[in-house]
Design a protein around this motif. Sequence first.
Motif, mmCIF file in Angstrom:
data_model
loop_
_atom_site.group_PDB
_atom_site.id
_atom_site.type_symbol
_atom_site.label_atom_id
_atom_site.label_comp_id
_atom_site.label_asym_id
_atom_site.label_seq_id
_atom_site.Cartn_x
_atom_site.Cartn_y
_atom_site.Cartn_z
ATOM 1 N N VAL A 28 45.640 30.553 21.542
ATOM 2 C CA VAL A 28 45.652 29.922 22.870
ATOM 3 C C VAL A 28 46.400 30.809 23.855
ATOM 4 O O VAL A 28 45.947 31.029 24.992
ATOM 5 C CB VAL A 28 46.275 28.505 22.806
ATOM 6 N N GLN A 29 47.539 31.354 23.448
ATOM 7 C CA GLN A 29 48.299 32.238 24.328
ATOM 8 C C GLN A 29 47.509 33.503 24.647
ATOM 9 O O GLN A 29 47.521 33.986 25.779
ATOM 10 C CB GLN A 29 49.649 32.595 23.703
ATOM 11 N N TRP A 30 46.814 34.057 23.659
ATOM 12 C CA TRP A 30 45.991 35.241 23.888
ATOM 13 C C TRP A 30 44.895 34.942 24.904
ATOM 14 O O TRP A 30 44.612 35.758 25.783
ATOM 15 C CB TRP A 30 45.380 35.717 22.575
ATOM 16 N N LEU A 31 44.276 33.770 24.792
ATOM 17 C CA LEU A 31 43.219 33.383 25.718
ATOM 18 C C LEU A 31 43.762 33.289 27.140
ATOM 19 O O LEU A 31 43.145 33.779 28.081
ATOM 20 C CB LEU A 31 42.599 32.050 25.288
ATOM 21 N N LEU A 32 44.925 32.687 27.304
ATOM 22 C CA LEU A 32 45.511 32.556 28.634
ATOM 23 C C LEU A 32 45.879 33.911 29.222
ATOM 24 O O LEU A 32 45.636 34.174 30.397
ATOM 25 C CB LEU A 32 46.750 31.657 28.576
ATOM 26 N N VAL A 33 46.439 34.791 28.422
ATOM 27 C CA VAL A 33 46.838 36.104 28.914
ATOM 28 C C VAL A 33 45.623 36.976 29.195
ATOM 29 O O VAL A 33 45.621 37.758 30.152
ATOM 30 C CB VAL A 33 47.797 36.791 27.907
ATOM 31 N N SER A 34 44.564 36.835 28.420
ATOM 32 C CA SER A 34 43.384 37.671 28.631
ATOM 33 C C SER A 34 42.657 37.318 29.926
ATOM 34 O O SER A 34 41.882 38.131 30.426
ATOM 35 C CB SER A 34 42.431 37.545 27.449
ATOM 36 N N LYS A 35 42.892 36.155 30.474
ATOM 37 C CA LYS A 35 42.263 35.767 31.736
ATOM 38 C C LYS A 35 42.922 36.415 32.940
ATOM 39 O O LYS A 35 42.333 36.453 34.014
ATOM 40 C CB LYS A 35 42.296 34.247 31.894
ATOM 41 N N VAL A 36 44.131 36.930 32.801
ATOM 42 C CA VAL A 36 44.844 37.545 33.910
ATOM 43 C C VAL A 36 44.370 38.982 34.058
ATOM 44 O O VAL A 36 44.396 39.756 33.120
ATOM 45 C CB VAL A 36 46.375 37.516 33.674
ATOM 46 N N LYS A 37 43.906 39.337 35.250
ATOM 47 C CA LYS A 37 43.464 40.691 35.532
ATOM 48 C C LYS A 37 44.459 41.338 36.485
ATOM 49 O O LYS A 37 44.825 40.769 37.501
ATOM 50 C CB LYS A 37 42.078 40.697 36.185
ATOM 51 N N LEU A 38 44.876 42.532 36.134
ATOM 52 C CA LEU A 38 45.829 43.269 36.943
ATOM 53 C C LEU A 38 45.088 44.439 37.552
ATOM 54 O O LEU A 38 44.662 45.350 36.860
ATOM 55 C CB LEU A 38 46.980 43.769 36.066
ATOM 56 N N SER A 39 44.887 44.399 38.860
ATOM 57 C CA SER A 39 44.168 45.472 39.527
ATOM 58 C C SER A 39 44.816 45.759 40.867
ATOM 59 O O SER A 39 45.403 44.868 41.478
ATOM 60 C CB SER A 39 42.703 45.091 39.712
ATOM 61 N N ALA A 74 48.621 48.822 36.949
ATOM 62 C CA ALA A 74 47.198 48.802 36.605
ATOM 63 C C ALA A 74 46.890 49.838 35.528
ATOM 64 O O ALA A 74 46.098 49.576 34.623
ATOM 65 C CB ALA A 74 46.350 49.046 37.856
ATOM 66 N N GLU A 75 47.524 51.002 35.606
ATOM 67 C CA GLU A 75 47.335 52.027 34.573
ATOM 68 C C GLU A 75 47.849 51.531 33.220
ATOM 69 O O GLU A 75 47.197 51.739 32.186
ATOM 70 C CB GLU A 75 48.063 53.309 34.967
ATOM 71 N N ILE A 76 48.991 50.888 33.226
ATOM 72 C CA ILE A 76 49.576 50.354 31.988
ATOM 73 C C ILE A 76 48.670 49.279 31.404
ATOM 74 O O ILE A 76 48.412 49.245 30.199
ATOM 75 C CB ILE A 76 50.994 49.819 32.238
ATOM 76 N N GLN A 77 48.143 48.409 32.269
ATOM 77 C CA GLN A 77 47.251 47.352 31.806
ATOM 78 C C GLN A 77 45.981 47.925 31.208
ATOM 79 O O GLN A 77 45.506 47.462 30.165
ATOM 80 C CB GLN A 77 46.926 46.394 32.959
ATOM 81 N N ASN A 78 45.433 48.960 31.818
ATOM 82 C CA ASN A 78 44.230 49.595 31.271
ATOM 83 C C ASN A 78 44.510 50.258 29.938
ATOM 84 O O ASN A 78 43.697 50.193 29.019
ATOM 85 C CB ASN A 78 43.678 50.618 32.258
ATOM 86 N N ALA A 79 45.687 50.901 29.810
ATOM 87 C CA ALA A 79 46.046 51.547 28.546
ATOM 88 C C ALA A 79 46.207 50.509 27.442
ATOM 89 O O ALA A 79 45.782 50.732 26.306
ATOM 90 C CB ALA A 79 47.341 52.347 28.708
ATOM 91 N N ILE A 80 46.800 49.367 27.750
ATOM 92 C CA ILE A 80 46.991 48.317 26.757
ATOM 93 C C ILE A 80 45.644 47.725 26.348
ATOM 94 O O ILE A 80 45.386 47.486 25.174
ATOM 95 C CB ILE A 80 47.935 47.215 27.298
ATOM 96 N N SER A 81 44.767 47.514 27.324
ATOM 97 C CA SER A 81 43.477 46.889 27.009
ATOM 98 C C SER A 81 42.569 47.815 26.203
ATOM 99 O O SER A 81 41.722 47.355 25.457
ATOM 100 C CB SER A 81 42.765 46.432 28.278
ATOM 101 N N GLU A 82 42.757 49.130 26.343
ATOM 102 C CA GLU A 82 41.969 50.067 25.529
ATOM 103 C C GLU A 82 42.446 50.067 24.113
ATOM 104 O O GLU A 82 41.759 50.174 23.174
ATOM 105 C CB GLU A 82 42.069 51.490 26.096
#
Length: 82
Positions: A28-39, A74-82
Amino acid sequence: MGSTLLPDLGTDILIPACAVIGIVFSLVQWLLVSKVKLSPAGESNNSGAKNGYTDYLIDEEESVNDHSVVLKCAEIQNAISE
């Protein structure tokens, strides 16, 4: 010799049940965090809304006005999502 709080059957049920509850909570926590987009502010989203919500997560939350901070996040978020 001493009395136990739970019988053996109770502990056999309680321990796996706690593990399942922990896994469900983490999903549930993963689902909530995955909805947040950092751009960055200049980058447009498909939905037209910012972060899927009405406010920018970084720019307005803590009054961060430096655009380089937003780009770095945004760079950090992209690195984490990759």
